[in-house]
Design an enzyme around this catalytic site. Structure first.
Site, PDB file in Angstrom:
ATOM      1  N   LYS A 179      44.211  36.518  41.668  1.00 23.28           N
ATOM      2  CA  LYS A 179      43.397  36.790  42.867  1.00 23.28           C
ATOM      3  C   LYS A 179      42.585  38.081  42.730  1.00 23.28           C
ATOM      4  CE  LYS A 179      45.519  37.881  46.821  1.00 23.28           C
ATOM      5  NZ  LYS A 179      46.726  37.869  46.081  1.00 23.28           N
ATOM      6  N   THR A 200      41.824  39.655  39.945  1.00 26.36           N
ATOM      7  CA  THR A 200      40.878  39.437  38.851  1.00 26.36           C
ATOM      8  C   THR A 200      39.645  38.691  39.359  1.00 26.36           C
ATOM      9  OG1 THR A 200      42.706  39.353  37.263  1.00 26.36           O
ATOM     10  CG2 THR A 200      40.611  38.408  36.558  1.00 26.36           C
ATOM     11  N   ARG A 217      43.348  47.034  47.453  1.00 25.10           N
ATOM     12  CA  ARG A 217      44.501  47.892  47.727  1.00 25.10           C
ATOM     13  C   ARG A 217      44.874  48.700  46.487  1.00 25.10           C
ATOM     14  NH1 ARG A 217      48.886  43.757  49.098  1.00 25.10           N
ATOM     15  NH2 ARG A 217      47.632  42.579  47.615  1.00 25.10           N
ATOM     16  N   LYS A 254      56.223  42.334  38.703  1.00 23.60           N
ATOM     17  CA  LYS A 254      54.954  41.695  39.062  1.00 23.60           C
ATOM     18  C   LYS A 254      53.762  42.285  38.310  1.00 23.60           C
ATOM     19  CE  LYS A 254      52.208  40.461  43.131  1.00 23.60           C
ATOM     20  NZ  LYS A 254      50.990  41.245  42.881  1.00 23.60           N
ATOM     21  N   ALA A 304      52.062  42.186  51.436  1.00 18.62           N
ATOM     22  CA  ALA A 304      51.744  41.155  52.425  1.00 18.62           C
ATOM     23  C   ALA A 304      52.953  40.337  52.840  1.00 18.62           C
ATOM     24  CB  ALA A 304      50.654  40.230  51.887  1.00 18.62           C
ATOM     25  N   PHE A 342      49.130  38.091  48.378  1.00 18.03           N
ATOM     26  CA  PHE A 342      49.861  36.826  48.276  1.00 18.03           C
ATOM     27  C   PHE A 342      49.015  35.644  48.760  1.00 18.03           C
ATOM     28  CE2 PHE A 342      53.707  39.729  48.367  1.00 18.03           C
ATOM     29  CZ  PHE A 342      53.959  39.593  47.012  1.00 18.03           C
ATOM     30  N   PHE A 356      41.923  28.376  32.793  1.00 21.23           N
ATOM     31  CA  PHE A 356      42.650  28.707  31.577  1.00 21.23           C
ATOM     32  C   PHE A 356      42.167  27.788  30.458  1.00 21.23           C
ATOM     33  CE2 PHE A 356      45.186  30.893  34.579  1.00 21.23           C
ATOM     34  CZ  PHE A 356      45.989  31.796  33.901  1.00 21.23           C
ATOM     35  N   TRP A 406      38.034  36.297  33.768  1.00 22.26           N
ATOM     36  CA  TRP A 406      39.037  36.969  32.936  1.00 22.26           C
ATOM     37  C   TRP A 406      38.522  37.128  31.510  1.00 22.26           C
ATOM     38  CZ3 TRP A 406      42.092  35.698  28.630  1.00 22.26           C
ATOM     39  CH2 TRP A 406      43.171  36.564  28.396  1.00 22.26           C
TER      40      TRP A 406
END
Length: 555
Positions: free
Chosen positions: A70, A72, A93, A104, A272, A300, A381, A409
């Site tokens: 998210k 990225t 954030r 994480k 979140a 999230f 991907f 990415w």
């Protein structure tokens, strides 16, 4: 492919003054932290007169171990908007040290869609989290000192709700006993720590609109109750002024840049799943003031961060989003369809179709419940097949929602051009933004609306203790506050094992507490924790520094 930190360290960053100049920030508003970071004085928001840009929210499907990307996508979208000639600014954030050293990871994006300086952002940055922790623990110290010095307010030590905090995953501190050692060492009592991002002060900082508003919010925070159940606030302990002094610089948004030189505000960092999961109102308004397109994200899945962004942050700040991006991956959708992580690289249309309802529910919530235009961004991907991508596109189009491939990415802003073009189009479409509940309903009615409308559960049940708390909060004048759900991020329900788009479930609220400074009521469900623990193999084990001071192993 280089690691994230290797890509970030090979980037030639522009001086922060040059980044500020690209969006017209006068140097008089800049407070530099070296060459590549700066705080922007909040006076700019009052003194610079420009119309606001378009507000774009990036959210995601329900998280899985496969990852969604998210942040990225948020960074890559902003870079993509610049690629097509739009003046974009990012608002994100700040990462917490807990996930950075835990499991994480950080929150600076990945691959060729990152914000830099990556190491600084993920570690101490400009000291905001330290200031929040210091203010939180000053209040705790003043509370315990008041009790030690005679307790003229009549605070019941068994009804203290304020905890100390530290920005680290440390399960050992969840439940402690302090004040031991004799009469002069304090009053013995049960106590505990939250992680700093769960502190109400983090939420207060992110929802404050000025230094005056910050001080007023800090003063309203409830720290405990008297023997006759009257709430005791920070103002009663005369603590608000000193806390504001600690936070006056932390309130100023932090300006950095993406790998491609797009200006980025990174400020505040509530989780979140246990808080409201959005960056600061100050940073979002700065991005709107300086950019034609302000791109922000909420933590999230859309049932958590996006719901709180739309029902809490937008309501308090008077914001109106122009478009929403829901990020998904083929891999994560197959996980929701029952595929083990080790097998996610194999084409499996049956599992993908079983997992798709999770994405479609989030999309339908954005378009139907909240009335906002939406695009699905597939974070692609290399192992994704054309058949899998076509299936997602077909199912989304049945809801009237377009799908755009995001390849940021590996390609940076160039890989976000298609998504950027769709977002620009969406920003000009009709917008019927609304909240999922009204504030003038009861606490129970607001909880019911979130569970049935957003989660699509059958009902919400309050434990006897929560029912009593709801009645007390209403009597104390907090009944019209919005709700901040503390819930597992891994499911629409309060049971992390229920993947996909479960139905017929009941959410149990076990505890309600007021965050009077933030201005919302926190509803705790399931076994949600406000102090995480480290995993068996923490990410910290892989982080090192060489003799030149160069950091390695940080993603």
């Amino acid at each position: 492919m280089k690691s994230d930190i290797e890509i970030a360290q090979s980037c030639e960053m522009k001086h922060i003054r040059e980044i500020a100049q690209t969006v017209g920030v006068d140097e008089k508003y800049l407070e530099q932290y070296g060459n590549y970071k700066a705080k922007v004085d909040y006076a700019m928001l009052q003194e610079v007169e420009r119309p606001n840009g378009k507000l774009i929210l990036v959210t995601a499907i329900t998280p899985t171990p496969a990852g969604e990307g998210k942040t990225t996508t948020t960074v890559g979208l902003a870079d993509g908007l610049r690629k097509i000639g739009k003046n974009s600014v990012v608002a994100l954030r700040e990462p917490s040290l807990g996930p950075v050293f835990g499991l994480k990871g950080g929150a600076a994006g990945g691959g060729y869609a990152q914000v830099v300086p990556m190491e600084d952002i993920n570690l101490h940055f400009t000291g905001d989290f330290h200031a929040i922790g210091a203010a939180n623990n000053l209040l705790a110290a003043m509370l315990d000192n008041h009790i030690q010095q005679g307790n003229s307010l009549g605070i019941d030590v068994k009804k203290i709700t304020w905890k100390r905090c530290v920005d680290m995953n440390d399960r050992q501190l969840r439940n402690i006993v302090d004040g031991l050692g004799g009469r002069m060492q304090g009053v013995p009592r049960e106590d505990g720590f939250d992680i700093t991002v769960a502190s109400e002060i983090m939420a207060v900082l992110c929802l404050a609109t000025s230094i005056t508003d910050l001080k007023e919010r800090l003063g309203r925070m409830v720290v405990g109750y008297t023997y006759d159940d009257r709430p005791v606030a920070a103002n009663d302990l005369k603590a608000a002024g000193a806390m504001t002094a600690l936070l006056k610089d932390a309130l100023k948004p932090n300006l950095v840049q993406t790998l491609e030189g797009t200006p980025a505000f990174i400020h505040g960092g509530p989780f979140a799943n246990i808080a409201h999961g959005c960056n600061s109102i100050m940073a979002t308004k700065a991005a709107l003031k300086l950019g034609d397109y302000a791109v922000t994200e909420a933590g999230f899945g859309a049932d958590l961060g996006a719901e709180k962004f739309l029902d809490i942050k937008c309501r308090m700040a008077g914001l109106r989003p122009d478009a929403v991006v829901v990020v998904a991956t083929v891999r994560a959708l197959k996980h929701h369809g029952g595929v083990a992580k080790a097998d996610l690289g194999t084409e499996n249309l049956e599992a993908l179709e079983k997992g798709l309802p999770n994405l479609l529910r989030h999309v339908e919530n954005i378009t139907t419940v909240f009335g906002l235009p939406c695009v699905v961004a597939i974070n692609r991907f290399p192992m994704d097949t054309e058949k899998e991508l076509a299936l997602i596109e077909a199912k989304c189009k049945e809801l009237g929602v377009n799908v755009a491939l995001s390849e940021v990415w590996g390609k940076g802003g160039e890989g976000g051009v298609a998504l950027a073009q769709e977002v620009v189009r969406l920003c000009e479409t009709p917008n019927q933004f609304r909240h999922s509940y009204q504030l003038d309903t009861t606490i129970e009615e607001k909880l019911h609306a979130i569970v049935t409308k957003v989660y699509r559960g059958k009902d919400v049940v309050l434990t006897p203790a929560a029912k009593k708390q709801a009645k007390q909060l209403a009597e104390q004048g907090f009944g019209n506050y919005p709700i901040c759900m503390a819930k597992t991020q891994y499911s629409f329900s309060d049971d992390a094992s229920l993947l996909g788009a479960p139905e017929g479930f009941v959410v149990t609220v076990r505890n309600l507490k007021v965050s009077a400074g933030a201005g919302f009521i926190v509803a705790l469900t399931g076994d949600i924790l406000t102090m995480p623990g480290l995993p068996k193999v923490p990410a910290a084990e892989k982080i090192d520094v060489d003799e030149t001071g160069k950091i390695t192993g940080l993603f």
